[in-house]
Enzyme design. Structure first.
Site, PDB file in Angstrom:
ATOM      1  N   HIS A 153      14.451  21.392 -38.525  1.00  0.00           N
ATOM      2  CA  HIS A 153      13.182  21.095 -37.666  1.00  0.00           C
ATOM      3  C   HIS A 153      12.638  19.932 -38.054  1.00  0.00           C
ATOM      4  CE1 HIS A 153      13.601  25.515 -36.823  1.00  0.00           C
ATOM      5  NE2 HIS A 153      13.658  25.502 -38.023  1.00  0.00           N
ATOM      6  N   SER A 274      11.474  -9.661 -33.399  1.00  0.00           N
ATOM      7  CA  SER A 274      10.504  -9.405 -32.127  1.00  0.00           C
ATOM      8  C   SER A 274       9.989 -11.066 -31.980  1.00  0.00           C
ATOM      9  CB  SER A 274       9.433  -8.712 -32.383  1.00  0.00           C
ATOM     10  OG  SER A 274       8.457  -8.853 -31.524  1.00  0.00           O
ATOM     11  N   LYS A 280       8.547  -7.701 -37.621  1.00  0.00           N
ATOM     12  CA  LYS A 280       9.571  -6.846 -37.086  1.00  0.00           C
ATOM     13  C   LYS A 280      10.784  -6.925 -37.597  1.00  0.00           C
ATOM     14  CE  LYS A 280       8.173  -4.077 -33.531  1.00  0.00           C
ATOM     15  NZ  LYS A 280       8.704  -2.646 -33.579  1.00  0.00           N
ATOM     16  N   GLU A 287      20.084   1.589 -31.835  1.00  0.00           N
ATOM     17  CA  GLU A 287      19.395   2.030 -30.748  1.00  0.00           C
ATOM     18  C   GLU A 287      20.743   2.038 -29.598  1.00  0.00           C
ATOM     19  OE1 GLU A 287      15.022   1.031 -30.249  1.00  0.00           O
ATOM     20  OE2 GLU A 287      16.131  -0.431 -31.677  1.00  0.00           O
TER      21      GLU A 287
END
Ligand code: ARG
Length: 453
Positions: A153, A274, A280, A287
């Site tokens: 979980h 970024s 970043k 992704e």
């Protein structure tokens, strides 16, 4: 090619909707190979003269050399790679080129070419999977003892090792390898000689063409031979499951690379910055692996839907079989290369993983097991006692192994000092020695076994 029956040419839109050349030119090598096997057989059987067969074979080599040197032109009027190659052959050797298509149809020709292409694709994927497995094994070995929190979980559950976690992916990939290998075995029958749908009256030798093209033998039914695309669907289902596995690892990398987790730092090579936020380091490649998995599943769905309503035998809808397979194959290749690179170059923050494993009362099950083993409690009662110990540790803001013996005996008098042997995360993982468990010794054994396959 069929001018005898037609007074007018196709409209421009007809030409465009009909043409598959822009994508099926990717199969030019397979198309040449199929034609060479076919014409050699026609010559051997005396269906065309040996001299004509030799002229055609040499002409096909010439066309292949031209494609190799100059690329395959997008001549939409010629519809597909099969017609283009035949037209080029005629340019090269004259009217004798017209004998190549004896005892053959584009229906068995395309089915054969596509099988050959998918077979090559499977071989490429199998090589990439082997590389990915090696990367997983190397990193798993390095981290056979590195403790990390195991989750259910997405809540801290029990400590595991990073090596064990990476080997879980090795298992998934091993199943992918078996699915692709299985798909290859089933694919490896040759439809050439099924002709348009019914077979042919010419005395062809299907065993010979099948053998020349590296197939295990000819397909058994001509209708099935030209209308079956299971081999492409097998490829796509295997690709989909493989992409699903890569996507789960990608998702974990995205989570682990986030600041709250901090389990992994992806190398510069596999991160992006970024344009506005200078701090970043984004896990874009992970992704995109996650995203591409969706497209690969879409490709599988696309071909399933194309095929499901088609009567036997060939329908032109089947021309749409190639784009999803080509797209899925390109995407899967990228995903495998990217995940392999990320796994090889990632810096695993093992101190942080250990700290989180220790913070989550993840050895609570070990305390309950100790109460069963050493104090003879039924597991349900041990579970309850342990729950109270966790509650107390939470109140005091410490881990289970930092509760004093006084605190523990106040909860249950049967607890003694030997309990501390099981409360550390290291003791916990070391104790999980059941087959397939996370104990470092087991993980090393699993890695050895995987290397010996
Ligand atoms: N370009 C076609 C395809 O990819 C080749 C087969 C054409 N056959 C036919 N009967 N029109 O499926």
């Amino acid at each position: 090619m069929w001018g005898g029956r037609f007074a007018e040419g196709p409209s421009a839109v007809m030409r465009e909707i009909n043409a598959s050349l822009p994508f099926d030119k990717r199969m030019w090598r397979q198309d040449i190979a199929g034609s060479k096997a076919h014409v050699a057989m026609l010559g051997a059987r005396g269906i065309v003269s040996p001299a004509d067969a030799a002229t055609i074979a040499a002409g096909l080599d010439q066309v292949a050399a031209d494609y190799e040197a100059n690329g395959v032109p997008d001549d939409l009027a010629l519809e597909d790679i099969h017609m283009l190659t035949e037209a080029r052959l005629a340019d090269a050797i004259g009217p004798v080129a017209g004998r190549l298509h004896t005892a053959r149809s584009r229906n068995d020709q395309v089915a054969t070419d596509f099988r050959l292409w998918v077979r090559d694709a499977i071989d490429q994927v199998l090589a990439a999977l082997a590389g990915f497995q090696t990367a997983l094994l190397v990193r798993a070995e390095e981290h056979a003892d590195s403790v990390m929190p195991g989750f259910t979980h997405l809540q801290s559950a029990q400590p595991v090792t990073l090596g064990h976690h990476l080997m879980a992916y090795h298992e998934m990939i091993a199943r992918d390898v078996s699915r692709f290998a299985d798909a290859r075995t089933r694919l490896n029958r040759c439809p050439l000689g099924s002709a348009a749908l019914a077979g042919t009256g010419f005395p062809i030798d299907r065993d010979a063409t099948a053998a020349a093209l590296g197939f295990d033998g000819p397909t058994r039914n001509s209708l099935d031979g030209v209308s079956d695309r299971d081999f492409a669907l097998d490829y796509l289902t295997a690709a989909t499951q493989c992409a699903l596995h890569l996507s789960r690892l990608a998702e974990e990398f995205v989570l682990w690379a986030s600041q709250p987790f901090g389990f992994v730092a992806l190398s510069d090579q596999w991160s992006t910055g970024s344009s506005i936020m200078p701090q970043k380091r984004n896990p874009d490649a992970a992704e995109l692996v996650r995203g591409h998995a969706g497209r690969i599943m879409g490709a599988m769905t696309s071909l399933m839907v194309t095929m499901k309503g088609l009567p036997l035998a060939y329908s032109k809808d089947m021309q749409d079989d190639k784009p999803p397979v080509f797209e899925a194959h390109d995407l899967l290749g990228l995903c495998l290369a990217a995940m392999t690179g990320m796994v090889e170059s990632a810096t695993f923050r093992t101190e942080r993983m250990r700290q989180v494993a220790e913070a989550g009362f993840s050895t609570a099950t070990d305390l309950a097991d100790w109460l069963v083993r050493e104090a003879g409690l039924p597991f349900r009662e041990a579970h309850h006692v342990t729950g109270r110990a966790v509650k107390r540790a939470e109140e005091l803001g410490v881990g289970l192994d930092a509760l004093s013996l006084d605190e523990l005996t106040a909860i249950d008098a049967r607890i003694d000092t030997s309990v501390y042997d099981v409360l550390s995360v290291d003791a916990s993982v070391a104790s999980r020695t059941s087959f397939g468990g996370t104990a470092p010794a087991n993980v090393r054994a699993a890695i050895r076994a995987a290397r010996n396959i």
